[in-house]
Design an enzyme around this catalytic site. Structure first.
Site, PDB file in Angstrom:
ATOM      1  N   ARG A  81      15.541  39.697  34.964  1.00  0.00           N
ATOM      2  CA  ARG A  81      16.702  39.241  35.743  1.00  0.00           C
ATOM      3  C   ARG A  81      16.868  37.746  35.568  1.00  0.00           C
ATOM      4  O   ARG A  81      17.972  37.226  35.424  1.00  0.00           O
ATOM      5  CB  ARG A  81      16.544  39.604  37.231  1.00  0.00           C
ATOM      6  N   TYR A 134      45.092  37.153  38.117  1.00  0.00           N
ATOM      7  CA  TYR A 134      44.618  38.530  37.885  1.00  0.00           C
ATOM      8  C   TYR A 134      44.337  39.189  39.245  1.00  0.00           C
ATOM      9  O   TYR A 134      43.749  38.559  40.135  1.00  0.00           O
ATOM     10  CB  TYR A 134      43.361  38.492  37.011  1.00  0.00           C
ATOM     11  N   ASP A 206      40.256  30.367  33.841  1.00  0.00           N
ATOM     12  CA  ASP A 206      39.952  31.707  33.346  1.00  0.00           C
ATOM     13  C   ASP A 206      40.578  31.795  31.954  1.00  0.00           C
ATOM     14  O   ASP A 206      41.799  31.848  31.816  1.00  0.00           O
ATOM     15  CB  ASP A 206      40.536  32.752  34.309  1.00  0.00           C
ATOM     16  N   LYS A 231      36.874  41.662  27.429  1.00  0.00           N
ATOM     17  CA  LYS A 231      38.158  41.666  26.742  1.00  0.00           C
ATOM     18  C   LYS A 231      38.009  41.190  25.288  1.00  0.00           C
ATOM     19  O   LYS A 231      37.341  41.831  24.515  1.00  0.00           O
ATOM     20  CB  LYS A 231      39.149  40.830  27.554  1.00  0.00           C
TER      21      LYS A 231
HETATM   22  C1  LIG Z   1      42.119  37.446  33.431  1.00  0.00           C
HETATM   23  C2  LIG Z   1      40.970  38.263  33.935  1.00  0.00           C
HETATM   24  N1  LIG Z   1      39.953  37.664  34.577  1.00  0.00           N
HETATM   25  C3  LIG Z   1      38.909  38.359  35.072  1.00  0.00           C
HETATM   26  C4  LIG Z   1      38.850  39.737  34.947  1.00  0.00           C
HETATM   27  C5  LIG Z   1      37.691  40.496  35.539  1.00  0.00           C
HETATM   28  O1  LIG Z   1      36.823  40.891  34.524  1.00  0.00           O
HETATM   29  P1  LIG Z   1      35.918  42.220  34.582  1.00  0.00           P
HETATM   30  O2  LIG Z   1      36.841  43.391  34.572  1.00  0.00           O
HETATM   31  O3  LIG Z   1      35.074  42.102  33.340  1.00  0.00           O
HETATM   32  O4  LIG Z   1      35.113  42.151  35.827  1.00  0.00           O
HETATM   33  C6  LIG Z   1      39.883  40.397  34.275  1.00  0.00           C
HETATM   34  C7  LIG Z   1      39.852  41.869  34.141  1.00  0.00           C
HETATM   35  O5  LIG Z   1      40.808  42.479  33.732  1.00  0.00           O
HETATM   36  C8  LIG Z   1      40.969  39.644  33.763  1.00  0.00           C
HETATM   37  O6  LIG Z   1      41.995  40.235  33.129  1.00  0.00           O
END
Ligand SMILES: Cc1ncc(COP(=O)(O)O)c(C=O)c1O
Length: 413
Positions: A81, A134, A206, A231
């Site tokens: 961990r 998001y 982000d 992604k």
């Molecule tokens: C722009 C963005 N940030 C954060 C996330 C969250 O990521 P995760 O689904 O890997 O937890 C997403 C998920 O779609 C996203 O599109």
């Protein structure tokens, strides 16, 4: 006749403006010049294994590490961990790609966001968030962190005066997404850094939609970058993960403390898959961008589409900023249907190459209805997504097949 998308010059390893400033050199490659993006993607943190010569970083499937006498750690690892060599390789690679010294990998993008916000916020603190963040980010802040005394204002980050007005003495974080999910809005990272720093706040970007190949926010003044590595970084829709990257040593240390203390860490096979995907990030992003540009052009001229949201289109309000701070415009395209919600759902139901599914950034094309799917949690809030919207994650298939698929599906709408 609409002006065509302005394609940016292709230099194989040219970086977006300022990208390479301060990038650490590759382990084992100490001489100048600084390795290019793909060389870092393929080699940073990934020297051949010293004990076996394995060219690919092994999946260290172990929960613990033998000690030579109490406290006698062989390579600094004691419990998985706290740290695992496959994870270390991923973290070093992510840091090199974002032009940073420090990265921490997490079990998901949301775990990365949660851990970062716990490092930056205390009860009573305030954050500025994008009006079209998001949905999961909005849910984390508006439904979970509020219970821990965090306050927020949702603002259009394209309106810098509105951002200045929203910042208060207790604002500790300005949270930016650019391009945003799902509206593909663009925010000026350099300008936001100036506003955030002017009031002692941290600018978080982000960078999931752009990926470090298209945009490196730290070089533009951001303090921390978050990713859903699920992604484009992973790129093959086969792993969920997240990361935080920063040049700030104190923040990195606190992130390490919380990463271990909270424990939302990725397993070694997840790290392996993500690293494997990263190796081809540059070629994938070029192809995603090529295909998305063609899709945006097709949709823009279509009578059943009332608006196309793609920062590569000259008419997009953020086009100028995107052209300055991004290498290209990426693989995500959103569109509004003239026929409203019913037409949006019909389009989603009728594509064959575009698969109806949540998520994005993989090699295969996906289509979704954000209002009913990824962004359902924003219903009834100021961030609610209109129901005539569809979001396309344009994959790297043959573009003629993608264009034919959309044309045929639109005929049935
Ligand atoms: C722009 C963005 N940030 C954060 C996330 C969250 O990521 P995760 O689904 O890997 O937890 C997403 C998920 O779609 C996203 O599109």
């Amino acid at each position: 006749m609409k002006p065509p998308i302005r394609r940016r010059p292709r230099a194989a390893d040219a970086s977006p403006s300022g990208t390479d400033g301060g990038v650490p050199t590759l382990a084992g490659v100490s001489s100048a010049p600084q390795p290019g993006f793909s060389t870092r993607a393929i080699h940073a943190g990934q020297d051949p294994d010293p004990s076996t010569g394995s060219v690919v970083v092994p999946v260290h499937a172990t929960s613990t590490f033998a000690q030579d006498g109490v406290g006698g750690l062989r390579a600094g690892y004691e419990y998985a961990r706290t740290g695992n060599p496959t994870r270390t390789a991923l973290e070093e690679c992510l840091a090199a790609l974002e032009g940073a010294e420090h990265a921490r990998a997490f079990a998901s993008g949301m775990a990365a966001e949660d851990t970062l916000l716990r490092a930056l916020l205390r009860p009573g603190d305030h954050m500025v968030i994008p009006i079209d963040a998001y949905g999961g980010t909005f849910r984390l802040i508006s439904k979970i962190l509020v219970d821990w005394g965090v306050h927020y204002s949702a603002v259009d980050l394209g309106d810098l005066d509105a951002v200045r007005e929203a910042v208060r003495p207790e604002t500790k974080v300005v949270w930016c997404e650019t391009p945003t999910n799902p509206l593909l809005s663009i925010a000026d990272i350099g300008e936001l850094a100036g506003i955030a720093h002017g009031s002692g706040a941290t600018l978080v970007v982000d960078n999931t939609f752009a990926s470090p190949y298209l945009q490196t926010p730290l070089a533009l003044g951001a303090d921390a970058v978050v990713h859903s590595t699920t992604k484009y970084l992973g790129g093959h829709s086969d792993v969920v993960g997240g990361a935080v990257v920063t040049r700030d040593a104190a923040l990195a240390e606190e992130l390490g403390r919380l990463q271990n203390g909270i424990g939302a860490v990725p397993g070694p096979f997840d790290c392996f898959l993500t690293l494997r995907g990263i190796k081809t990030l540059a070629v994938r992003m070029e192809r995603h961008s090529d295909n998305a540009e063609r899709v945006a052009e097709l949709l823009e001229g279509h009578p059943k589409i009332s608006a196309v949201l793609y920062p590569g289109l000259p008419g997009h309000p953020g086009h100028g900023v995107a052209a300055r701070q991004m290498r290209r415009f990426g693989g995500m395209v959103s569109a509004r249907l003239t026929g409203g919600d019913e037409a949006a759902r019909a389009l989603c139901a009728n594509t064959r190459v575009f698969t109806l599914a949540e998520s994005l950034g993989g090699v295969e094309s996906l289509i979704e209805h954000p209002g009913a799917m990824t962004h359902a949690s924003t219903q009834g809030s100021p961030l609610e997504v209109s129901s005539d919207l569809v979001r396309l994650s344009v994959g790297i298939e043959d573009v003629e097949d993608l264009l034919a698929d959309l044309t045929e599906a639109l005929d049935k709408v």
